[in-house]
Design a protein around this motif. Structure first.
Motif, mmCIF file in Angstrom:
data_model
loop_
_atom_site.group_PDB
_atom_site.id
_atom_site.type_symbol
_atom_site.label_atom_id
_atom_site.label_comp_id
_atom_site.label_asym_id
_atom_site.label_seq_id
_atom_site.Cartn_x
_atom_site.Cartn_y
_atom_site.Cartn_z
ATOM 1 N N ALA A 36 -13.483 -15.707 18.442
ATOM 2 C CA ALA A 36 -14.132 -14.460 18.001
ATOM 3 C C ALA A 36 -15.629 -14.683 18.161
ATOM 4 N N CYS A 37 -16.372 -13.592 18.439
ATOM 5 C CA CYS A 37 -17.824 -13.733 18.552
ATOM 6 C C CYS A 37 -18.471 -12.381 18.273
ATOM 7 N N CYS A 38 -19.749 -12.395 17.965
ATOM 8 C CA CYS A 38 -20.474 -11.128 17.845
ATOM 9 C C CYS A 38 -21.948 -11.358 18.174
ATOM 10 N N VAL A 39 -22.601 -10.303 18.637
ATOM 11 C CA VAL A 39 -24.033 -10.362 18.943
ATOM 12 C C VAL A 39 -24.801 -10.440 17.618
ATOM 13 N N SER A 100 -22.445 -13.273 9.767
ATOM 14 C CA SER A 100 -21.244 -14.044 9.376
ATOM 15 C C SER A 100 -20.130 -13.130 8.869
ATOM 16 N N VAL A 101 -20.496 -12.019 8.217
ATOM 17 C CA VAL A 101 -19.471 -11.066 7.755
ATOM 18 C C VAL A 101 -18.820 -10.388 8.970
ATOM 19 N N ARG A 102 -19.646 -9.986 9.933
ATOM 20 C CA ARG A 102 -19.073 -9.338 11.114
ATOM 21 C C ARG A 102 -18.206 -10.301 11.911
ATOM 22 N N LEU A 103 -18.635 -11.572 11.982
ATOM 23 C CA LEU A 103 -17.842 -12.561 12.718
ATOM 24 C C LEU A 103 -16.508 -12.821 12.014
ATOM 25 N N ALA A 104 -16.549 -12.930 10.676
ATOM 26 C CA ALA A 104 -15.303 -13.165 9.923
ATOM 27 C C ALA A 104 -14.335 -12.001 10.125
ATOM 28 N N ALA A 105 -14.852 -10.772 10.100
ATOM 29 C CA ALA A 105 -13.993 -9.606 10.291
ATOM 30 C C ALA A 105 -13.401 -9.598 11.694
ATOM 31 N N ILE A 200 -28.514 -15.337 20.918
ATOM 32 C CA ILE A 200 -28.071 -13.954 21.135
ATOM 33 C C ILE A 200 -26.821 -13.621 20.320
ATOM 34 N N GLY A 201 -26.138 -14.639 19.774
ATOM 35 C CA GLY A 201 -24.923 -14.314 19.017
ATOM 36 C C GLY A 201 -24.366 -15.526 18.297
ATOM 37 N N VAL A 202 -23.206 -15.316 17.670
ATOM 38 C CA VAL A 202 -22.473 -16.412 17.024
ATOM 39 C C VAL A 202 -21.013 -16.325 17.459
ATOM 40 N N GLY A 203 -20.372 -17.483 17.561
ATOM 41 C CA GLY A 203 -18.983 -17.488 17.996
ATOM 42 C C GLY A 203 -18.207 -18.649 17.394
ATOM 43 N N LEU A 204 -16.898 -18.515 17.403
ATOM 44 C CA LEU A 204 -16.009 -19.580 16.909
ATOM 45 C C LEU A 204 -15.257 -20.178 18.086
ATOM 46 N N TYR A 205 -15.366 -21.486 18.229
ATOM 47 C CA TYR A 205 -14.698 -22.224 19.302
ATOM 48 C C TYR A 205 -13.961 -23.369 18.601
ATOM 49 N N PRO A 206 -12.782 -23.102 18.029
ATOM 50 C CA PRO A 206 -12.168 -24.059 17.104
ATOM 51 C C PRO A 206 -12.066 -25.488 17.630
ATOM 52 N N SER A 207 -11.633 -25.663 18.889
ATOM 53 C CA SER A 207 -11.434 -27.031 19.379
ATOM 54 C C SER A 207 -12.747 -27.799 19.417
ATOM 55 N N LEU A 208 -13.853 -27.102 19.735
ATOM 56 C CA LEU A 208 -15.134 -27.798 19.864
ATOM 57 C C LEU A 208 -15.801 -28.060 18.519
ATOM 58 N N PHE A 223 -24.103 -21.923 27.497
ATOM 59 C CA PHE A 223 -23.231 -20.739 27.535
ATOM 60 C C PHE A 223 -23.399 -19.989 28.838
ATOM 61 N N VAL A 224 -22.272 -19.459 29.329
ATOM 62 C CA VAL A 224 -22.310 -18.492 30.420
ATOM 63 C C VAL A 224 -21.695 -17.244 29.812
ATOM 64 N N GLY A 225 -22.543 -16.261 29.457
ATOM 65 C CA GLY A 225 -22.046 -15.133 28.657
ATOM 66 C C GLY A 225 -21.617 -15.686 27.302
ATOM 67 N N THR A 226 -20.339 -15.494 26.957
ATOM 68 C CA THR A 226 -19.850 -16.038 25.672
ATOM 69 C C THR A 226 -19.037 -17.308 25.881
ATOM 70 N N LYS A 227 -18.839 -17.690 27.133
ATOM 71 C CA LYS A 227 -18.027 -18.885 27.411
ATOM 72 C C LYS A 227 -18.869 -20.135 27.174
#
Length: 440
Positions: A36-39, A100-105, A200-208, A223-227
């Protein structure tokens, strides 16, 4: 392709990741899209909420008035992830919940829609295994988490009653409870940055999230975009632990350790911290003089936040001219102020000043970043662009070449930044040919 990394228990650190095979410097070790990620709110008007590219003009979602997109294609592709969020955002207008609220949602909506994500066999580390560190959090921090958790519940009211209630009850217990979910996320999310390393944003990458910290790490993330791409910056042997830096490492040992304690709840015992090898260099010069620089920093940072570039440039140049002989360029506080002077000069269009300050920082960056590091590469690139603009073509080519040596390792051959540098070097070479032919 066999994986290049594997989970293991790292002595004294708990879970970690190590190399499963020999990894060469510059090699891509792992690549992952976010769960999951958000700007980020602070750039939400300038960045596409789907592909995370910066644009001068973006289309705005007509319903929530917050999400913005490059074009109709991005908007359509984003809709499956945005439709629930859109209703929640409308219900809170004009208030905007925190990142963080938007990312959790967004995470909960992803789990609701694709509960299979929980059982993805490629995932090295599942969400319910993540640490929340609640036991080591200060009361003050817990109160902040509790406020975010109640904001999350309020935000979700629109959407959770009907489709999600039964799915929420099917989620693992540690993810049903907003308080522990928010706590897990703040310790385990990654800041997504653009090519210039601006957030530019926050994201969850569980394995990393399994990667442990080192102040002189053997891997970096770009990052390349969100990857997210994880690349090695040194040669790594099989079974050697893979590490990244959780923070900006260009600071004193005690400051790095305080930040890691505060944000990530552990005491760093890496070799860089134990030896404190760069602290003396960072504090070089007459203490009574560099203390003036240190004390001025909060005020200058305030001017930078307010984008008062004129006052910032005046403040920086006045301080730098008063400490000239007493404090060498390697001094950490002098470096920070010189960097701010570069920013201010660029914003004001004072190119000669910008290049003068920028060139002063380069030998210092080289000392502080012995391994290839994106921060060093980006600094070289900025200075190279200024030299090129001012038609210092030979200097620019030399600076671009140095940047290229770093960026091709930290970002990889096919990253937009690397391609951009190849173009810049080509431009310089053809301009030099033109110059020499016109002078004959």
């Amino acid at each position: 392709m066999p994986p290049k990394l594997e989970r293991f228990v790292s002595p004294g650190k708990g879970n970690g990741l190590r190399a499963a095979v020999r990894v060469k410097r510059g090699e891509l070790v792992y690549c992952a899209p976010p769960l999951a990620c958000c700007v980020s709110n602070k750039v939400s008007r300038d960045v596409c909420h789907h592909c995370f590219s910066r644009r001068e003009t973006l289309l705005r979602c007509s319903q929530c008035k917050m999400a913005r997109y490059c074009n109709i294609t991005c908007q359509k592709q984003a809709w499956s992830g945005h439709k629930r969020e859109c209703k929640c955002l409308q219900s809170l207008l004009p208030r905007i919940p925190t990142d963080s609220v938007r990312l959790a949602a967004r995470l909960l909506f992803a789990l609701v829609c694709f509960s299979l994500l929980m059982k993805d066999p490629k995932m090295l580390y599942t969400l319910e295994e993540h640490e929340s560190h609640l036991s080591s959090m200060s009361e003050h921090k817990k109160q902040g988490m509790a406020q975010l958790a109640s904001m999350l519940e309020l935000y979700l009211q629109q959407e959770v009653p009907y489709p999600a209630q039964e799915v929420m009850s099917a989620l693992p217990p540690s993810l049903r409870e907003p308080f522990s979910l928010i706590a897990k996320m703040t310790c385990n999310c990654f800041t997504i940055s653009d090519g210039e390393l601006q957030e530019i944003g926050v994201g969850l990458y569980p394995s990393l999230s399994l990667l442990n910290h080192d102040c002189r790490p053997n891997c970096v993330m770009v990052f390349v975009g969100t990857k997210l791409q994880l690349r090695a910056v040194r040669d790594i042997n099989p079974e050697e632990e893979l590490t990244i830096s959780y923070i900006e490492t260009l600071s004193l040992t005690e400051d790095r350790q305080r930040q890691l304690e505060d944000q990530y709840h552990f005491t760093c015992r890496c070799q860089h911290c134990d030896s404190q090898d760069k602290d003396r260099l960072m504090l070089s010069g007459h203490e009574s003089t560099w203390r003036l620089l240190k004390e001025a920093l909060p005020r200058l940072e305030g001017l930078k936040t307010e984008s008062d570039w004129q006052a910032l440039l005046e403040g920086c140049s006045h301080l730098l001219s008063t400490v000239v002989g007493d404090v060498p360029d390697e001094n950490l506080y002098k470096l920070r102020i010189t960097d701010m002077a570069v920013d201010a000069s660029i914003h004001l269009g004072h190119w000669e000043e910008a290049v003068g300050y920028g060139e002063k920082t380069l030998p210092v960056y080289r000392q502080y970043y012995p391994d290839p590091h994106p921060v060093h590469g980006v600094q070289l690139m900025r200075v190279g662009k200024l030299q090129h603009y001012l038609e210092h073509i030979e200097d620019a080519l030399d600076t671009f070449k140095q940047a290229y040596q770093i960026i091709k390792l930290t970002h990889g051959d096919d990253h937009p930044m690397t391609s951009d540098l190849r173009i810049k070097m080509e431009e310089c070479r053809s301009e030099m040919v033109q110059q020499s032919s016109s002078s004959h």
